[in-house]
Design an enzyme around this catalytic site. Structure first.
Site, PDB file in Angstrom:
ATOM      1  N   SER A   1      73.741  32.923  31.107  1.00  0.00           N
ATOM      2  CA  SER A   1      73.547  31.639  30.431  1.00  0.00           C
ATOM      3  C   SER A   1      74.805  31.119  29.748  1.00  0.00           C
ATOM      4  O   SER A   1      75.051  29.915  29.740  1.00  0.00           O
ATOM      5  CB  SER A   1      72.419  31.754  29.404  1.00  0.00           C
ATOM      6  OG  SER A   1      71.222  32.171  30.004  1.00  0.00           O
TER       7      SER A   1
ATOM      8  N   HIS B   1      74.033  30.707  24.111  1.00  0.00           N
ATOM      9  CA  HIS B   1      74.192  29.377  24.698  1.00  0.00           C
ATOM     10  C   HIS B   1      75.208  28.553  23.915  1.00  0.00           C
ATOM     11  O   HIS B   1      76.031  27.844  24.511  1.00  0.00           O
ATOM     12  CB  HIS B   1      72.846  28.659  24.723  1.00  0.00           C
ATOM     13  CG  HIS B   1      71.833  29.345  25.588  1.00  0.00           C
ATOM     14  ND1 HIS B   1      70.490  29.042  25.541  1.00  0.00           N
ATOM     15  CD2 HIS B   1      71.958  30.326  26.519  1.00  0.00           C
ATOM     16  CE1 HIS B   1      69.834  29.790  26.414  1.00  0.00           C
ATOM     17  NE2 HIS B   1      70.710  30.586  27.009  1.00  0.00           N
TER      18      HIS B   1
END
Length: 273
Positions: free
Chosen positions: A134, A186
């Site tokens: 991610s 993230h």
């Protein structure tokens, strides 16, 4: 009708290769019944246990199928970066800065954990385990949003998002689909992505990419060896006198010298963010 899949793979060789690697690793993890704590990145394992190899293994490992499908679907769509050589992107740019994103986003995650533990005394972050691609996906979303704001991000072939908002829209979408998704991971990818897109991190070429890759391989192998995660007879580690650190001894054998290492016991299974 769209292009045959084989043509799209040839147009996105780097993205296709990463998708193949991550999928094979996921299959291996399922086959071996491997858990988050075995491949993921945590402050306790990396900084206190010296398992720096986790920066690499955590990025390419997925335990949840939903997590894998989301990341690989987004990565496939972001493969358009490889086709944008006319605006300074392209395959080489993609390979160079994917390497940068993997390393710097992992280090930034550890940096955030360090701040939360040392400054704010939140011990929870000592054992939180980050796993998945991610960070890199969000980094490329951010770069593409800056370099080509008119692009679209397609997820699962049914959801299309304006790339200019994709990093933050995807952050919300991921939080709904994967409740344990890492906000810090993230965010780290987004920060490194903006640093690359705005030119704060620049100058990568084949020489620096190969040099960085070589150092990563060296650190990866040595940290595996030192933590007892891999046996490499051609590498020797000097014994240490500090009793709080792993002890190393050498005994004689017919085939040469044998390395014995006493490693600190594992402290249980870490959580995933």
């Amino acid at each position: 009708m769209g292009k045959p899949l084989i043509y799209e793979i040839l147009e996105k060789p780097a993205s296709s290769s990463v998708i193949g690697i991550c999928s094979l690793i996921w299959f291996f993890i399922q086959k071996r019944n491997t858990g988050y704590s075995d491949v993921g990145l945590s402050y306790e394992a990396a900084m206190e246990g010296g398992q720096y190899w986790r920066i690499m293994t955590s990025a390419f490992s997925h335990v949840s199928l939903v997590h894998l499908v989301f990341n690989m679907s987004a990565l496939w769509s972001l493969g358009v970066v490889e086709q944008l050589g006319q605006i300074g992107l392209g395959v080489e740019y993609y390979l160079h800065y994917t390497l940068v994103l993997v390393v710097l986003s992992g280090l930034l995650v550890i940096g955030f954990y360090h701040m939360m533990i040392q400054k704010f005394k939140v011990e929870y972050f000592r054992r939180v385990t980050a796993v998945g691609y991610s960070c890199v996906v969000f980094g490329w979303m951010t770069i593409l949003a800056t370099k080509q704001p008119s692009s679209k991000l397609n997820l699962f072939g049914v959801l299309s998002l304006p790339i200019s908002f994709a990093p933050f829209e995807s952050l919300i979408f991921t939080s709904i689909m994967v409740p344990q998704a890492s906000f810090i991971g993230h965010l780290s990818g987004i920060i490194v992505g903006y640093s690359i897109a705005w030119g704060l991190i620049h100058g990568m070429n084949n020489y620096w990419a190969i040099t960085l890759f070589g150092w990563l391989v060296l650190v990866f192998v040595l940290s595996l060896k030192r933590t007892g995660s891999m046996e490499l007879r051609f590498i020797e580690i000097e014994p240490v006198s500090d009793p709080s650190l792993p002890s190393v001894g050498v005994i004689a054998s017919r085939n040469g010298r044998t390395l014995l290492m006493d490693v600190l016991p594992r402290r249980g299974v870490a959580d995933i963010v």
